[in-house]
Design a protein around this motif. Structure first.
Motif, PDB file in Angstrom:
ATOM      1  N   UNK A 147       0.829  -1.208   0.000  1.00 20.11           N
ATOM      2  CA  UNK A 147       0.000   0.000   0.000  1.00 20.11           C
ATOM      3  C   UNK A 147       0.862   1.256   0.000  1.00 20.11           C
ATOM      4  N   UNK A 148       1.889   1.277   0.815  1.00 23.35           N
ATOM      5  CA  UNK A 148       2.777   2.449   0.870  1.00 23.35           C
ATOM      6  C   UNK A 148       3.527   2.615  -0.445  1.00 23.35           C
ATOM      7  N   UNK A 149       4.007   1.509  -1.023  1.00 29.22           N
ATOM      8  CA  UNK A 149       4.688   1.590  -2.321  1.00 29.22           C
ATOM      9  C   UNK A 149       3.737   2.131  -3.389  1.00 29.22           C
ATOM     10  N   UNK A 150       2.490   1.662  -3.379  1.00 31.03           N
ATOM     11  CA  UNK A 150       1.512   2.158  -4.337  1.00 31.03           C
ATOM     12  C   UNK A 150       1.289   3.652  -4.208  1.00 31.03           C
ATOM     13  N   UNK A 151       1.208   4.139  -2.961  1.00 24.07           N
ATOM     14  CA  UNK A 151       1.014   5.578  -2.757  1.00 24.07           C
ATOM     15  C   UNK A 151       2.223   6.398  -3.144  1.00 24.07           C
ATOM     16  N   UNK A 152       3.413   5.914  -2.832  1.00 20.19           N
ATOM     17  CA  UNK A 152       4.640   6.663  -3.120  1.00 20.19           C
ATOM     18  C   UNK A 152       5.020   6.613  -4.601  1.00 20.19           C
ATOM     19  N   UNK A 182      -3.053   9.453  -2.706  1.00 24.15           N
ATOM     20  CA  UNK A 182      -1.958  10.416  -2.641  1.00 24.15           C
ATOM     21  C   UNK A 182      -2.124  11.530  -3.680  1.00 24.15           C
ATOM     22  N   UNK A 183      -2.626  11.167  -4.849  1.00 25.28           N
ATOM     23  CA  UNK A 183      -2.866  12.189  -5.877  1.00 25.28           C
ATOM     24  C   UNK A 183      -3.934  13.174  -5.414  1.00 25.28           C
ATOM     25  N   UNK A 184      -4.943  12.661  -4.720  1.00 28.06           N
ATOM     26  CA  UNK A 184      -6.023  13.503  -4.216  1.00 28.06           C
ATOM     27  C   UNK A 184      -5.550  14.401  -3.078  1.00 28.06           C
ATOM     28  N   UNK A 185      -4.597  13.926  -2.285  1.00 27.09           N
ATOM     29  CA  UNK A 185      -4.148  14.649  -1.092  1.00 27.09           C
ATOM     30  C   UNK A 185      -2.859  15.439  -1.311  1.00 27.09           C
ATOM     31  N   UNK A 186      -2.492  15.680  -2.564  1.00 30.87           N
ATOM     32  CA  UNK A 186      -1.214  16.342  -2.840  1.00 30.87           C
ATOM     33  C   UNK A 186      -1.076  17.690  -2.142  1.00 30.87           C
ATOM     34  N   UNK A 187      -2.162  18.407  -1.994  1.00 29.97           N
ATOM     35  CA  UNK A 187      -2.097  19.723  -1.374  1.00 29.97           C
ATOM     36  C   UNK A 187      -1.761  19.696   0.098  1.00 29.97           C
ATOM     37  N   UNK A 188      -1.747  18.528   0.718  1.00 27.84           N
ATOM     38  CA  UNK A 188      -1.466  18.433   2.150  1.00 27.84           C
ATOM     39  C   UNK A 188       0.020  18.346   2.463  1.00 27.84           C
ATOM     40  N   UNK A 189       0.848  18.170   1.447  1.00 26.54           N
ATOM     41  CA  UNK A 189       2.281  18.046   1.682  1.00 26.54           C
ATOM     42  C   UNK A 189       2.624  16.778   2.440  1.00 26.54           C
ATOM     43  N   UNK A 190       3.471  16.922   3.473  1.00 27.43           N
ATOM     44  CA  UNK A 190       3.918  15.749   4.236  1.00 27.43           C
ATOM     45  C   UNK A 190       2.790  15.083   5.012  1.00 27.43           C
ATOM     46  N   UNK A 191       1.731  15.816   5.303  1.00 30.23           N
ATOM     47  CA  UNK A 191       0.618  15.219   6.042  1.00 30.23           C
ATOM     48  C   UNK A 191      -0.055  14.120   5.235  1.00 30.23           C
ATOM     49  N   UNK A 192       0.071  14.184   3.914  1.00 29.48           N
ATOM     50  CA  UNK A 192      -0.511  13.132   3.076  1.00 29.48           C
ATOM     51  C   UNK A 192       0.127  11.779   3.365  1.00 29.48           C
ATOM     52  N   UNK A 193       1.402  11.780   3.745  1.00 24.32           N
ATOM     53  CA  UNK A 193       2.089  10.529   4.080  1.00 24.32           C
ATOM     54  C   UNK A 193       1.454   9.879   5.304  1.00 24.32           C
ATOM     55  N   UNK A 194       1.060  10.691   6.278  1.00 24.63           N
ATOM     56  CA  UNK A 194       0.420  10.142   7.472  1.00 24.63           C
ATOM     57  C   UNK A 194      -0.907   9.470   7.121  1.00 24.63           C
ATOM     58  N   UNK A 195      -1.642  10.091   6.200  1.00 26.02           N
ATOM     59  CA  UNK A 195      -2.901   9.489   5.762  1.00 26.02           C
ATOM     60  C   UNK A 195      -2.641   8.188   5.006  1.00 26.02           C
ATOM     61  N   UNK A 196      -1.579   8.171   4.210  1.00 31.68           N
ATOM     62  CA  UNK A 196      -1.222   6.944   3.483  1.00 31.68           C
ATOM     63  C   UNK A 196      -0.885   5.821   4.468  1.00 31.68           C
ATOM     64  N   UNK A 197      -0.124   6.142   5.509  1.00 29.61           N
ATOM     65  CA  UNK A 197       0.225   5.137   6.517  1.00 29.61           C
ATOM     66  C   UNK A 197      -1.033   4.645   7.232  1.00 29.61           C
ATOM     67  N   UNK A 198      -1.931   5.574   7.560  1.00 30.32           N
ATOM     68  CA  UNK A 198      -3.193   5.199   8.201  1.00 30.32           C
ATOM     69  C   UNK A 198      -3.989   4.255   7.309  1.00 30.32           C
TER      70      UNK A 198
END
Length: 236
Positions: free
Chosen positions: A12-17, A148-164
């Protein structure tokens, strides 16, 4: 079980990154989605549905829950904007409520699908349904990419959502393993997720051909996805 959890989180993380790591990934997403959708549809037909109806004492009731799962997924996609099947919608994530609705809908769906990997079956040992695991992984990777494409405007916070998001299916697996549900309750959850998978996989096919033109390359990719499902199901 530990290996399964690791695979779910890592893929999942690889897919998001991959949005950042693989140039041109966004342009080639449609073909990847067709492959994943074909695999998911095939494994639902040759594994989940036969298993459901073979262990159920009341097939008509199971069919009802499959139908409920189909429309539950449609309801969830009202909030997630179709991120489950790789859609990229940037306008939904402008507000906090938009971002919250997307991640909440994804979490609910992922928790439910994680329980699929814990059930007992006459077809496989507990935690050894590799065909289902691969189907979930193929489905979650493009979903993570779209998130991740949808949350691009969040910057680094998008990574936290991806992990969640990556933790949702493992949480469903763990809860399904340690919460002692009755056989009827397990069948209901299984049937609901089956309906959800049918909705996601068929929606991918429809959206891949908005003008009802399914070219040869798409047909071949669809056949490849279905063939992989058959091979994994019957050979592993």
């Amino acid at each position: 079980m530990i290996l399964t959890i690791f695979i779910l989180i890592a893929c999942t993380i690889v897919g998001g990154l991959s949005l950042k790591l693989i140039p041109g990934m966004k342009q080639n997403m449609r073909l990847s989605l067709i492959f994943a959708g074909s695999y998911l549809f095939a494994i639902t037909i040759i594994h989940i549905i036969p298993e459901l109806f073979s262990v159920s004492p009341n097939p008509s009731k199971v069919g009802l829950y499959v139908l409920i799962g189909f429309f539950l997924q449609q309801f969830l996609e009202y909030f997630s904007s179709g991120v489950e099947h790789g859609h990229v919608h940037t306008n939904k994530a402008v507000s906090f409520n938009g971002r919250f609705s997307i991640i909440a809908a994804l979490m609910i769906h992922s928790l439910l699908e994680g329980t699929l990997l814990t059930h007992d079956s006459p077809f496989h040992e507990k935690h050894e349904s590799y065909s289902l695991l691969l189907g979930i992984v193929l489905h979650k990777m493009p979903a993570a990419f779209a998130l991740m494409a949808t949350m691009q405007g969040l910057g680094k916070r998008a990574i936290y959502l991806l992990i969640l998001f990556s933790l949702a299916s493992p949480m469903g697996l763990i809860l399904g393993d340690f919460i002692l549900l009755s056989e009827d309750s397990v069948l209901i959850v299984f049937a609901v997720v089956c309906g959800s998978f049918l909705h996601i996989s068929t929606t991918i096919f429809v959206e891949a051909s908005p003008e009802h033109h399914f070219g040869l390359n798409k047909i071949l990719i669809s056949l490849a996805g279905a063939l992989l499902a058959i091979l994994v199901e019957f050979l592993i």
